[in-house]
Design an enzyme around this catalytic site. Structure first.
Site, mmCIF file in Angstrom:
data_model
loop_
_atom_site.group_PDB
_atom_site.id
_atom_site.type_symbol
_atom_site.label_atom_id
_atom_site.label_comp_id
_atom_site.label_asym_id
_atom_site.label_seq_id
_atom_site.Cartn_x
_atom_site.Cartn_y
_atom_site.Cartn_z
ATOM 1 N N TYR B 103 -18.464 -43.273 -10.506
ATOM 2 C CA TYR B 103 -16.955 -42.501 -11.385
ATOM 3 C C TYR B 103 -15.977 -43.670 -10.957
ATOM 4 O O TYR B 103 -16.114 -44.414 -10.925
ATOM 5 C CB TYR B 103 -16.732 -41.802 -10.032
ATOM 6 C CG TYR B 103 -17.547 -40.371 -10.293
ATOM 7 C CD1 TYR B 103 -17.065 -39.207 -10.900
ATOM 8 C CD2 TYR B 103 -18.450 -40.375 -9.254
ATOM 9 C CE1 TYR B 103 -17.886 -37.850 -10.335
ATOM 10 C CE2 TYR B 103 -19.020 -38.972 -8.939
ATOM 11 C CZ TYR B 103 -19.503 -38.094 -9.799
ATOM 12 O OH TYR B 103 -19.713 -36.285 -10.047
ATOM 13 N N TYR B 142 -26.511 -41.235 -7.675
ATOM 14 C CA TYR B 142 -25.660 -42.090 -7.094
ATOM 15 C C TYR B 142 -25.344 -41.459 -5.464
ATOM 16 O O TYR B 142 -26.189 -40.531 -5.009
ATOM 17 C CB TYR B 142 -24.602 -42.200 -7.309
ATOM 18 C CG TYR B 142 -23.592 -40.428 -7.446
ATOM 19 C CD1 TYR B 142 -22.751 -40.733 -6.079
ATOM 20 C CD2 TYR B 142 -23.335 -40.353 -7.766
ATOM 21 C CE1 TYR B 142 -21.875 -39.567 -6.414
ATOM 22 C CE2 TYR B 142 -22.627 -39.069 -7.909
ATOM 23 C CZ TYR B 142 -21.935 -38.551 -7.130
ATOM 24 O OH TYR B 142 -21.667 -37.322 -7.176
ATOM 25 N N ARG B 152 -27.297 -38.528 -5.110
ATOM 26 C CA ARG B 152 -27.033 -36.870 -5.176
ATOM 27 C C ARG B 152 -27.633 -36.938 -6.924
ATOM 28 O O ARG B 152 -27.688 -38.016 -7.350
ATOM 29 C CB ARG B 152 -25.624 -36.982 -5.799
ATOM 30 C CG ARG B 152 -24.033 -36.436 -4.496
ATOM 31 C CD ARG B 152 -24.173 -35.147 -4.264
ATOM 32 N NE ARG B 152 -25.146 -34.402 -4.731
ATOM 33 C CZ ARG B 152 -24.085 -33.332 -5.195
ATOM 34 N NH1 ARG B 152 -23.114 -33.333 -5.340
ATOM 35 N NH2 ARG B 152 -25.028 -32.269 -6.103
ATOM 36 N N HIS B 155 -25.358 -35.253 -12.646
ATOM 37 C CA HIS B 155 -25.025 -33.652 -12.291
ATOM 38 C C HIS B 155 -23.654 -33.608 -12.758
ATOM 39 O O HIS B 155 -23.080 -35.750 -12.936
ATOM 40 C CB HIS B 155 -24.369 -33.061 -11.287
ATOM 41 C CG HIS B 155 -23.945 -33.893 -10.202
ATOM 42 N ND1 HIS B 155 -24.103 -34.271 -9.695
ATOM 43 C CD2 HIS B 155 -22.486 -33.809 -10.412
ATOM 44 C CE1 HIS B 155 -23.100 -35.838 -8.735
ATOM 45 N NE2 HIS B 155 -21.944 -34.643 -9.065
ATOM 46 N N HIS B 157 -20.204 -31.947 -13.283
ATOM 47 C CA HIS B 157 -19.173 -31.225 -12.829
ATOM 48 C C HIS B 157 -18.267 -30.124 -13.644
ATOM 49 O O HIS B 157 -17.681 -30.476 -14.915
ATOM 50 C CB HIS B 157 -17.651 -31.528 -11.993
ATOM 51 C CG HIS B 157 -18.149 -32.544 -11.095
ATOM 52 N ND1 HIS B 157 -17.884 -32.177 -9.495
ATOM 53 C CD2 HIS B 157 -18.443 -33.659 -10.512
ATOM 54 C CE1 HIS B 157 -19.131 -32.491 -8.654
ATOM 55 N NE2 HIS B 157 -19.107 -34.274 -9.323
#
Lengths: 191, 236
Positions: B103, B142, B152, B155, B157
């Site tokens: 991110y 990640y 995770r 995905h 959000h």
């Protein structure tokens, strides 16, 4: 258009720790959908500032939460025409110390269920890592006599009502801390 | 149009008290929630029309001078209410990791490369049919520190408003067939399997654009039903 009844609601998931560059992107130079400033200049009403800290069950600050507020205008109206500069909607990211603030106008009283009158309040959503679904709460004001007749406060056990009431302090600033868990836990609603 | 908000659908949601997701341990409220009547404060909400969004906001591959690395994808679908009717003109905000699973956020310390051509934030407003469309790159999985060897699943959000405070929701869209689903306590926090699988997008060859991008369909159902439903004709 044909409408097939859906299987059910889309379930909620946590906002996670990394939302800021999209939802509260000031530090990233992004365009902000909404901010801590709910009412622009010229909007009628008493200017107020609400400050608080979000705390976890250990009393540690929650530095990665997002607070959203929704409210009526000073006359108790939503989406009133001719009220330019007033969105009614605020959004704030907590600081590393868990702090947030909202600058707005004091909302007016408004109708409640069964002919009751709701005391002035803001409706609040709390999103954070570790919350799989947002927490809903309300901010009332400690100098409003109408609190005693408010139909929602009346649903809250008397000993917990104070967690929903912002207290006016130095400089006229209202204080509203949000305790997610434990002692003096803020009242959260099943909306 | 007047909407009502039955509580019966809320069982699809995860509980905040989901201890396998360790961040919940000190953050989930311990007191019971108090049932809130639906007053004007709850049945209204902010309105963000098309002014909040420009066309480029829905193409996350065009936010920088160059093209991001990774697999270009189209993510599209419809926003519907509980009766299956479209929710038009409603804002969607999305954010995601880059193709390497990193991110842009300053607190993401995963030692995977940032991509100077990818931020990973987008917005769109649904059209009259409730439809939205994003162009982005497929996010990477990640690691996180929830438990030993925790990862995770990939995905995106999603944040949606819908017509009122009651329809507001933030969720995550997943990709079909991800081997990490069974190990992920956030995905598994939704205890009903059918509800869980509503967060898994569907690969769509019809929307896939030749020589350009794979497409995934993800429909979103928000709270709210027509207050005055018309009885459907029965067959005799």
């Amino acid at each position: 258009m044909s409408t097939e009844k859906p299987d059910g609601l889309t379930p909620s998931q946590t906002i996670g720790p990394f939302f800021a560059y999209a939802l509260t992107p000031r530090a990233y130079g992004g365009s902000e959908l909404a901010t801590e400033q709910v009412a622009g200049e010229g909007v009628a009403g008493e200017r107020i500032r609400i400050e608080g800290t979000v705390l976890d069950g250990d009393g540690a600050p929650v530095g990665d939460a997002m607070i959203e507020t929704w409210q009526a205008d000073a006359e108790g109206r939503f989406h009133a025409a001719g009220n330019a500069g007033f969105t009614g909607f605020g959004r704030a990211e907590t600081s590393a110390e868990g702090g947030f603030f909202i600058e707005t106008i004091r909302p007016g009283a408004l109708p409640g269920p069964n002919g009751t009158t709701q005391a002035p309040h803001l409706t609040v959503s709390v999103f954070a890592r570790g919350l799989l679904i947002r927490l809903a709460t309300r901010i009332y004001f400690d100098d409003e006599p109408g609190n005693a007749q408010d139909p929602v406060l009346a649903l809250v056990p008397a000993e917990r009502r104070g967690t929903l009431i912002a207290k006016r302090g130095a400089g006229g600033i209202f204080r509203f801390d949000i305790r997610l868990q434990g002692e003096d836990e803020t009242v959260f609603f099943d909306a | 149009m007047s909407l009502i908000y039955p509580r019966s659908g809320l069982k699809a949601h995860p509980l905040n008290n989901s201890p396998d997701y360790r961040s919940t341990l000190k953050r989930a409220p311990s007191q019971p929630l108090i049932l809130l009547p639906h007053t004007l404060s709850e049945t209204t909400g902010p309105v963000f029309g098309h002014v909040a969004v420009s066309e480029i906001d829905s193409d996350l591959t065009r936010a920088h001078a160059g093209e991001p690395l990774g697999e270009r994808i189209i993510v599209t679908g419809r926003v519907l209410d509980e009766d299956g009717r479209p929710v038009p003109n409603t804002l969607i905000e999305i954010w995601q990791a880059n193709a390497a699973g990193r991110y842009v956020h300053v607190r993401d310390q995963h030692p995977a490369p940032l991509d100077p051509n990818f931020t990973g934030a987008g917005r769109a407003v649904t059209d009259a049919d409730g439809r939205y469309r994003f162009v982005t790159i497929k996010p990477g999985a990640y690691p996180w520190r929830n438990h030993h060897n925790a990862w995770r699943p990939a995905h995106i959000h999603f944040s949606l408003f819908g017509p009122s405070f009651l329809s507001r929701v933030i969720t995550q869209m997943y990709f079909p067939g991800d081997p990490l689903f069974r190990f992920d306590p956030i995905f598994q926090s939704i205890t009903d399997e059918r509800a869980r699988n509503r967060l898994v997008s569907r690969f769509d060859i019809e929307t896939t654009e030749p020589e350009w991008a794979l497409a995934y369909q993800f429909d979103i159902v928000l709270r709210g039903r027509d207050a005055t439903p018309t009885e459907e004709p029965h067959e005799h």
